[in-house]
Design an enzyme around this catalytic site. Structure first.
Site, PDB file in Angstrom:
ATOM      1  N   GLU A   1       5.412   3.534  -9.223  1.00 52.02           N
ATOM      2  CA  GLU A   1       6.323   3.163 -10.208  1.00 52.02           C
ATOM      3  C   GLU A   1       7.378   4.083 -10.319  1.00 52.02           C
ATOM      4  OE1 GLU A   1       4.442   2.213 -13.904  1.00 52.02           O
ATOM      5  OE2 GLU A   1       3.929   4.337 -14.317  1.00 52.02           O
TER       6      GLU A   1
ATOM      7  N   GLY B   1       1.016  -1.179   0.293  1.00 50.87           N
ATOM      8  CA  GLY B   1       0.086   0.080  -0.009  1.00 50.87           C
ATOM      9  C   GLY B   1       0.821   1.279   0.043  1.00 50.87           C
ATOM     10  N   ALA B   2       1.783   1.306  -0.912  1.00 49.82           N
ATOM     11  CA  ALA B   2       2.822   2.388  -1.203  1.00 49.82           C
ATOM     12  C   ALA B   2       2.323   3.538  -1.790  1.00 49.82           C
ATOM     13  CB  ALA B   2       4.153   2.167  -1.285  1.00 49.82           C
ATOM     14  N   SER B   3       0.969   3.555  -2.532  1.00 51.23           N
ATOM     15  CA  SER B   3       0.768   4.527  -3.320  1.00 51.23           C
ATOM     16  C   SER B   3       0.202   5.714  -2.672  1.00 51.23           C
ATOM     17  CB  SER B   3      -0.485   3.997  -4.143  1.00 51.23           C
ATOM     18  OG  SER B   3      -1.521   3.641  -3.447  1.00 51.23           O
TER      19      SER B   3
ATOM     20  N   ASP C   1      -3.592  -6.273  -6.378  1.00 50.22           N
ATOM     21  CA  ASP C   1      -4.718  -6.305  -5.480  1.00 50.22           C
ATOM     22  C   ASP C   1      -4.807  -7.458  -4.581  1.00 50.22           C
ATOM     23  OD1 ASP C   1      -7.298  -6.104  -4.208  1.00 50.22           O
ATOM     24  OD2 ASP C   1      -8.287  -5.623  -6.230  1.00 50.22           O
TER      25      ASP C   1
ATOM     26  N   ILE D   1       0.826   6.574   4.475  1.00 47.56           N
ATOM     27  CA  ILE D   1       1.929   6.199   5.335  1.00 47.56           C
ATOM     28  C   ILE D   1       2.859   5.315   4.490  1.00 47.56           C
ATOM     29  CG2 ILE D   1       2.182   4.587   7.373  1.00 47.56           C
ATOM     30  CD1 ILE D   1      -0.539   5.481   8.606  1.00 47.56           C
TER      31      ILE D   1
ATOM     32  N   TYR E   1     -14.510  -1.980  10.713  1.00 51.47           N
ATOM     33  CA  TYR E   1     -13.131  -1.378  10.856  1.00 51.47           C
ATOM     34  C   TYR E   1     -12.246  -1.827  11.962  1.00 51.47           C
ATOM     35  CZ  TYR E   1      -9.131   1.422  10.189  1.00 51.47           C
ATOM     36  OH  TYR E   1      -7.545   2.104  10.043  1.00 51.47           O
TER      37      TYR E   1
END
Ligand SMILES: NC(=O)c1ccc[n+]([C@@H]2O[C@H](COP(=O)([O-])OP(=O)(O)OC[C@H]3O[C@@H](n4cnc5c(N)ncnc54)[C@H](OP(=O)(O)O)[C@@H]3O)[C@@H](O)[C@H]2O)c1
Length: 258
Positions: A53, A22-24, A71, A27, A165
């Protein structure tokens, strides 16, 4: 601990391989950039490839970076990502399980499809990524570290927050502790930690509340944590000597009441 001390304590990780999910955004993006700047080789994934990218170029170390679209709700895509890391760099030393999401809503009426997405990404993917990373960690007695990004919503249930959540983040606590016990029993040189933030100003609230207005309302009430505050915690965990296992880090904005 000053930033300089943090850097030197990170020195032994130079050239080692970190995976950040989840680096897009938020955090994950900040952690990936920081680990690159600290001299690690970094592999990241997210669904939005266009947002990940170029992180290697941004950090000025394109050869120390790889990105793959994945995903995390799809087990074969998790496997494909970790296979790519292994064939590129032979193994993993650090895993930051960061990818996660929430949807606002009341339990009695919320669409179960939203529940499934939260459970798939926040819980199952975190567990499967950990399995994948552990299968590549600790060879030749080399140390490894898993860092799970949980939440203060895994410590208590704030009034008005989404119950599913919170349930996913309570599950992260149980998984973190169970993995710790297994690693200890197996005498493996791998440590595991959970970092539980309160409100952090990222893309999270717009997704959770369904609009930028919702995000402005959430983040406008008081000075929230920034992604860099969580980066500092990651660096603190990684900087400890091998006999020190930081297991739980709870971080709230000073202005947060609950
Ligand atoms: N912000 C807060 O207040 C806060 C507080 C406590 C804990 N946390 C936790 O911190 C972590 C990071 O969140 P953030 O605040 O940085 O939010 P964010 O800015 O919305 O980032 C979430 C990341 O997760 C990724 N992700 C979501 N679903 C995915 C999927 N199906 N497959 C792959 N990647 C997926 C997103 O990538 P794509 O959309 O490109 O796939 C994105 O990179 C989460 O685990 C969150 O629960 C956040």
């Amino acid at each position: 601990m000053s930033m300089d001390q943090g850097r030197s304590m990170m020195d032994r990780w130079r050239g080692r391989v970190a995976v950040v999910t989840g680096a897009s955004s938020g955090i994950g993006r900040a952690v990936a950039l920081d680990l690159l700047k600290a001299g690690m080789r970094v592999a990241v994934c997210a669904r939005r490839l266009e947002l990940i990218e170029n992180l290697g170029f941004e950090a000025g170390v394109p050869d120390a970076f790889m990105a793959k679209a994945a995903d995390l709700r799809v087990e074969s895509e998790i496997g494909g990502f970790f296979d790519a890391v292994k064939s590129h760099w032979q193994g993993v030393h650090v895993l930051v399980n960061n990818a996660g999401l929430g949807f606002e809503g009341e339990l009695s009426t919320q669409n179960p499809g939203e529940w499934r997405q939260m459970l798939d990404v926040n819980v199952l993917a975190l567990g499967i990524c950990t399995q994948q990373a552990l299968s590549q960690m600790g060879g030749h007695g080399e140390e490894g570290q898993v860092i799970n990004i949980g939440s203060m919503s895994g410590q208590r249930v704030p009034a008005g927050s989404n119950g599913m959540y919170c349930a996913t983040k309570f599950a992260v606590r149980a998984l973190t502790e169970s993995f710790r016990q297994e690693l200890h029993a197996a005498n493996r040189p791998v440590r595991i930690c959970e970092i539980s933030p309160g409100l952090v100003e990222t893309g999270f609230a717009a997704h959770y509340g369904g609009s930028e207005d919702a995000a402005e309302k959430t983040y406008g009430a008081f000075k929230c944590l920034q992604s860099e505050d969580i980066v500092d915690a990651v660096r603190y965990v990684l900087g400890q000597p091998t006999h020190v296992q930081v297991h739980d880090v709870l971080i709230r904005p000073t202005g947060q009441a609950s």
